[in-house]
Design a protein around this motif. Structure first.
Motif, PDB file in Angstrom:
ATOM      1  N   TRP A  63      -2.168 -97.188  63.496  1.00 23.58           N
ATOM      2  CA  TRP A  63      -3.399 -97.969  63.467  1.00 23.58           C
ATOM      3  C   TRP A  63      -3.998 -97.749  62.090  1.00 23.58           C
ATOM      4  CZ3 TRP A  63      -8.594 -96.420  66.073  1.00 23.58           C
ATOM      5  CH2 TRP A  63      -9.539 -97.405  65.835  1.00 23.58           C
ATOM      6  N   VAL A  64      -4.068 -98.797  61.307  1.00 20.74           N
ATOM      7  CA  VAL A  64      -4.594 -98.716  59.946  1.00 20.74           C
ATOM      8  C   VAL A  64      -6.086 -99.029  60.014  1.00 20.74           C
ATOM      9  CG1 VAL A  64      -4.418 -99.587  57.591  1.00 20.74           C
ATOM     10  CG2 VAL A  64      -2.359 -99.424  59.013  1.00 20.74           C
ATOM     11  N   GLU A  65      -6.906 -97.987  59.894  1.00 23.18           N
ATOM     12  CA  GLU A  65      -8.361 -98.176  59.977  1.00 23.18           C
ATOM     13  C   GLU A  65      -8.955 -98.602  58.641  1.00 23.18           C
ATOM     14  OE1 GLU A  65     -10.518 -95.493  62.989  1.00 23.18           O
ATOM     15  OE2 GLU A  65      -9.039 -94.199  62.007  1.00 23.18           O
ATOM     16  N   GLU A  66      -8.378 -98.141  57.542  1.00 23.54           N
ATOM     17  CA  GLU A  66      -8.852 -98.472  56.195  1.00 23.54           C
ATOM     18  C   GLU A  66      -7.637 -98.623  55.277  1.00 23.54           C
ATOM     19  OE1 GLU A  66     -12.015 -98.920  55.109  1.00 23.54           O
ATOM     20  OE2 GLU A  66     -12.858 -98.475  57.083  1.00 23.54           O
ATOM     21  N   GLY A  67      -7.762 -99.418  54.236  1.00 24.61           N
ATOM     22  CA  GLY A  67      -6.715 -99.531  53.223  1.00 24.61           C
ATOM     23  C   GLY A  67      -5.540-100.372  53.673  1.00 24.61           C
ATOM     24  N   GLU A  68      -4.374-100.123  53.045  1.00 19.84           N
ATOM     25  CA  GLU A  68      -3.154-100.872  53.325  1.00 19.84           C
ATOM     26  C   GLU A  68      -1.978 -99.907  53.364  1.00 19.84           C
ATOM     27  OE1 GLU A  68      -2.842-103.765  50.225  1.00 19.84           O
ATOM     28  OE2 GLU A  68      -4.361-105.050  51.120  1.00 19.84           O
ATOM     29  N   LEU A  69      -1.013-100.196  54.224  1.00 21.17           N
ATOM     30  CA  LEU A  69       0.177 -99.363  54.374  1.00 21.17           C
ATOM     31  C   LEU A  69       1.394-100.271  54.296  1.00 21.17           C
ATOM     32  CD1 LEU A  69       0.777 -96.352  54.910  1.00 21.17           C
ATOM     33  CD2 LEU A  69       0.830 -96.885  57.343  1.00 21.17           C
ATOM     34  N   SER A  70       2.305 -99.965  53.385  1.00 23.13           N
ATOM     35  CA  SER A  70       3.508-100.763  53.175  1.00 23.13           C
ATOM     36  C   SER A  70       4.645-100.202  54.025  1.00 23.13           C
ATOM     37  CB  SER A  70       3.897-100.720  51.695  1.00 23.13           C
ATOM     38  OG  SER A  70       5.180-101.257  51.505  1.00 23.13           O
ATOM     39  N   PHE A  71       5.406-101.083  54.664  1.00 19.08           N
ATOM     40  CA  PHE A  71       6.548-100.686  55.479  1.00 19.08           C
ATOM     41  C   PHE A  71       7.817-101.310  54.918  1.00 19.08           C
ATOM     42  CE2 PHE A  71       2.922-100.146  58.165  1.00 19.08           C
ATOM     43  CZ  PHE A  71       3.216 -99.020  58.921  1.00 19.08           C
ATOM     44  N   VAL A  80       3.119-105.558  54.677  1.00 20.31           N
ATOM     45  CA  VAL A  80       2.006-104.668  54.360  1.00 20.31           C
ATOM     46  C   VAL A  80       0.983-104.801  55.483  1.00 20.31           C
ATOM     47  CG1 VAL A  80       0.109-104.202  52.768  1.00 20.31           C
ATOM     48  CG2 VAL A  80       2.363-104.852  51.874  1.00 20.31           C
ATOM     49  N   ALA A  81       0.652-103.681  56.102  1.00 14.51           N
ATOM     50  CA  ALA A  81      -0.368-103.662  57.155  1.00 14.51           C
ATOM     51  C   ALA A  81      -1.720-103.435  56.505  1.00 14.51           C
ATOM     52  CB  ALA A  81      -0.057-102.549  58.152  1.00 14.51           C
ATOM     53  N   LYS A  82      -2.647-104.291  56.820  1.00 14.66           N
ATOM     54  CA  LYS A  82      -3.992-104.200  56.251  1.00 14.66           C
ATOM     55  C   LYS A  82      -4.955-103.572  57.252  1.00 14.66           C
ATOM     56  CE  LYS A  82      -3.217-108.165  53.265  1.00 14.66           C
ATOM     57  NZ  LYS A  82      -3.064-107.489  52.036  1.00 14.66           N
ATOM     58  N   LYS A  83      -6.178-103.365  56.821  1.00 13.55           N
ATOM     59  CA  LYS A  83      -7.218-102.754  57.642  1.00 13.55           C
ATOM     60  C   LYS A  83      -7.264-103.400  59.030  1.00 13.55           C
ATOM     61  CE  LYS A  83     -12.129-101.975  57.931  1.00 13.55           C
ATOM     62  NZ  LYS A  83     -13.434-102.316  57.503  1.00 13.55           N
ATOM     63  N   ASP A  84      -7.447-102.555  60.050  1.00 16.55           N
ATOM     64  CA  ASP A  84      -7.548-102.953  61.459  1.00 16.55           C
ATOM     65  C   ASP A  84      -6.231-103.466  62.041  1.00 16.55           C
ATOM     66  OD1 ASP A  84     -10.247-102.215  61.632  1.00 16.55           O
ATOM     67  OD2 ASP A  84     -10.888-104.173  60.898  1.00 16.55           O
ATOM     68  N   SER A  85      -5.101-103.143  61.408  1.00 15.38           N
ATOM     69  CA  SER A  85      -3.799-103.527  61.942  1.00 15.38           C
ATOM     70  C   SER A  85      -3.280-102.462  62.897  1.00 15.38           C
ATOM     71  CB  SER A  85      -2.774-103.683  60.812  1.00 15.38           C
ATOM     72  OG  SER A  85      -3.112-104.740  59.967  1.00 15.38           O
ATOM     73  N   LEU A  86      -2.561-102.907  63.916  1.00 14.25           N
ATOM     74  CA  LEU A  86      -1.859-102.024  64.842  1.00 14.25           C
ATOM     75  C   LEU A  86      -0.385-102.367  64.741  1.00 14.25           C
ATOM     76  CD1 LEU A  86      -2.114 -99.895  67.109  1.00 14.25           C
ATOM     77  CD2 LEU A  86      -2.189-101.799  68.718  1.00 14.25           C
ATOM     78  N   ILE A  87       0.443-101.378  64.437  1.00 15.85           N
ATOM     79  CA  ILE A  87       1.859-101.589  64.200  1.00 15.85           C
ATOM     80  C   ILE A  87       2.651-100.725  65.170  1.00 15.85           C
ATOM     81  CG2 ILE A  87       3.736-101.412  62.513  1.00 15.85           C
ATOM     82  CD1 ILE A  87       0.251-101.388  61.241  1.00 15.85           C
ATOM     83  N   LYS A  95      18.256 -94.306  58.984  1.00 14.02           N
ATOM     84  CA  LYS A  95      17.939 -94.607  57.581  1.00 14.02           C
ATOM     85  C   LYS A  95      17.255 -95.957  57.421  1.00 14.02           C
ATOM     86  CE  LYS A  95      21.690 -91.821  55.827  1.00 14.02           C
ATOM     87  NZ  LYS A  95      22.860 -91.727  55.022  1.00 14.02           N
ATOM     88  N   SER A  96      16.254 -96.217  58.263  1.00 17.33           N
ATOM     89  CA  SER A  96      15.704 -97.570  58.237  1.00 17.33           C
ATOM     90  C   SER A  96      14.258 -97.684  57.801  1.00 17.33           C
ATOM     91  CB  SER A  96      15.838 -98.196  59.618  1.00 17.33           C
ATOM     92  OG  SER A  96      15.076 -97.470  60.559  1.00 17.33           O
ATOM     93  N   LEU A  97      13.465 -96.620  57.852  1.00 19.06           N
ATOM     94  CA  LEU A  97      12.028 -96.811  57.719  1.00 19.06           C
ATOM     95  C   LEU A  97      11.423 -95.973  56.603  1.00 19.06           C
ATOM     96  CD1 LEU A  97       9.280 -97.848  58.754  1.00 19.06           C
ATOM     97  CD2 LEU A  97       9.297 -95.980  60.382  1.00 19.06           C
ATOM     98  N   LEU A  98      10.689 -96.620  55.743  1.00 20.98           N
ATOM     99  CA  LEU A  98       9.885 -95.966  54.717  1.00 20.98           C
ATOM    100  C   LEU A  98       8.495 -96.575  54.808  1.00 20.98           C
ATOM    101  CD1 LEU A  98       9.737 -94.237  52.014  1.00 20.98           C
ATOM    102  CD2 LEU A  98      10.128 -96.400  50.871  1.00 20.98           C
ATOM    103  N   HIS A  99       7.468 -95.735  54.868  1.00 18.60           N
ATOM    104  CA  HIS A  99       6.113 -96.275  54.819  1.00 18.60           C
ATOM    105  C   HIS A  99       5.330 -95.528  53.777  1.00 18.60           C
ATOM    106  CE1 HIS A  99       5.097 -93.054  57.776  1.00 18.60           C
ATOM    107  NE2 HIS A  99       6.190 -93.437  58.369  1.00 18.60           N
ATOM    108  N   GLN A 100       4.470 -96.258  53.076  1.00 18.23           N
ATOM    109  CA  GLN A 100       3.694 -95.637  51.998  1.00 18.23           C
ATOM    110  C   GLN A 100       2.333 -96.300  51.870  1.00 18.23           C
ATOM    111  OE1 GLN A 100       6.065 -96.071  48.516  1.00 18.23           O
ATOM    112  NE2 GLN A 100       5.794 -98.256  48.379  1.00 18.23           N
ATOM    113  N   LEU A 101       1.383 -95.490  51.458  1.00 18.16           N
ATOM    114  CA  LEU A 101       0.028 -95.967  51.225  1.00 18.16           C
ATOM    115  C   LEU A 101      -0.002 -96.704  49.891  1.00 18.16           C
ATOM    116  CD1 LEU A 101      -2.964 -95.761  52.234  1.00 18.16           C
ATOM    117  CD2 LEU A 101      -3.182 -93.872  50.637  1.00 18.16           C
ATOM    118  N   LEU A 102      -0.641 -97.852  49.880  1.00 17.85           N
ATOM    119  CA  LEU A 102      -0.800 -98.597  48.641  1.00 17.85           C
ATOM    120  C   LEU A 102      -2.140 -98.266  48.022  1.00 17.85           C
ATOM    121  CD1 LEU A 102       0.512-102.062  49.841  1.00 17.85           C
ATOM    122  CD2 LEU A 102       1.767-100.260  48.683  1.00 17.85           C
ATOM    123  N   LYS A 103      -2.237 -98.347  46.709  1.00 14.82           N
ATOM    124  CA  LYS A 103      -3.502 -98.053  46.015  1.00 14.82           C
ATOM    125  C   LYS A 103      -4.604 -98.956  46.464  1.00 14.82           C
ATOM    126  CE  LYS A 103      -1.680 -96.135  41.791  1.00 14.82           C
ATOM    127  NZ  LYS A 103      -1.626 -96.213  40.364  1.00 14.82           N
TER     128      LYS A 103
END
Length: 103
Positions: A63-71, A80-87, A95-103
């Motif tokens: 659950w992305v409450e603030e910011g953006e998270l790249s998958f 890219v999951a943005k604020k208020d997204s549920l993934i 070997k399938s998943l990488l997630h990172q916080l975007l600036k």
């Protein structure tokens, strides 16, 4: 209680635990009949947060409450999951998943 330590990265840069980790111990019948949470926690992450999950025999929920998270899946950025997204992601492919916080 089952040992989930193989699914929890040892050193996640940019992570600050807020609450948890809480582990679940469902009954054998619940394990056979239902999807169930193995553990839960609340984190705040800061740049550069990156997690490379090689395999996890489970689904993972974000659950992305603030910011953006790249998958990224299979070495390509999928969304890219943005604020208020549920993934909800299926992490059972190796070997399938990488997630990172975007600036």
């Amino acid at each position: 209680m089952e040992d989930y330590s193989e699914y929890i990265p040892d050193n996640e840069k940019g992570i600050q635990p807020l609450q948890g980790i809480y582990f679940n111990n469902p009954s054998n019948i619940a394990k056979e009949l239902y999807y169930y949470p193995m553990w839960g926690a609340e984190y705040q992450v800061t740049y550069p947060y990156v997690v490379d999950r090689q395999y996890m025999n489970a689904f993972i929920l974000f659950w992305v409450e603030e910011g953006e998270l790249s998958f990224t899946f299979n070495d390509r950025q999928d969304f890219v999951a943005k604020k208020d997204s549920l993934i909800i992601l299926d992490c059972k492919k190796k070997k399938s998943l990488l997630h990172q916080l975007l600036k």
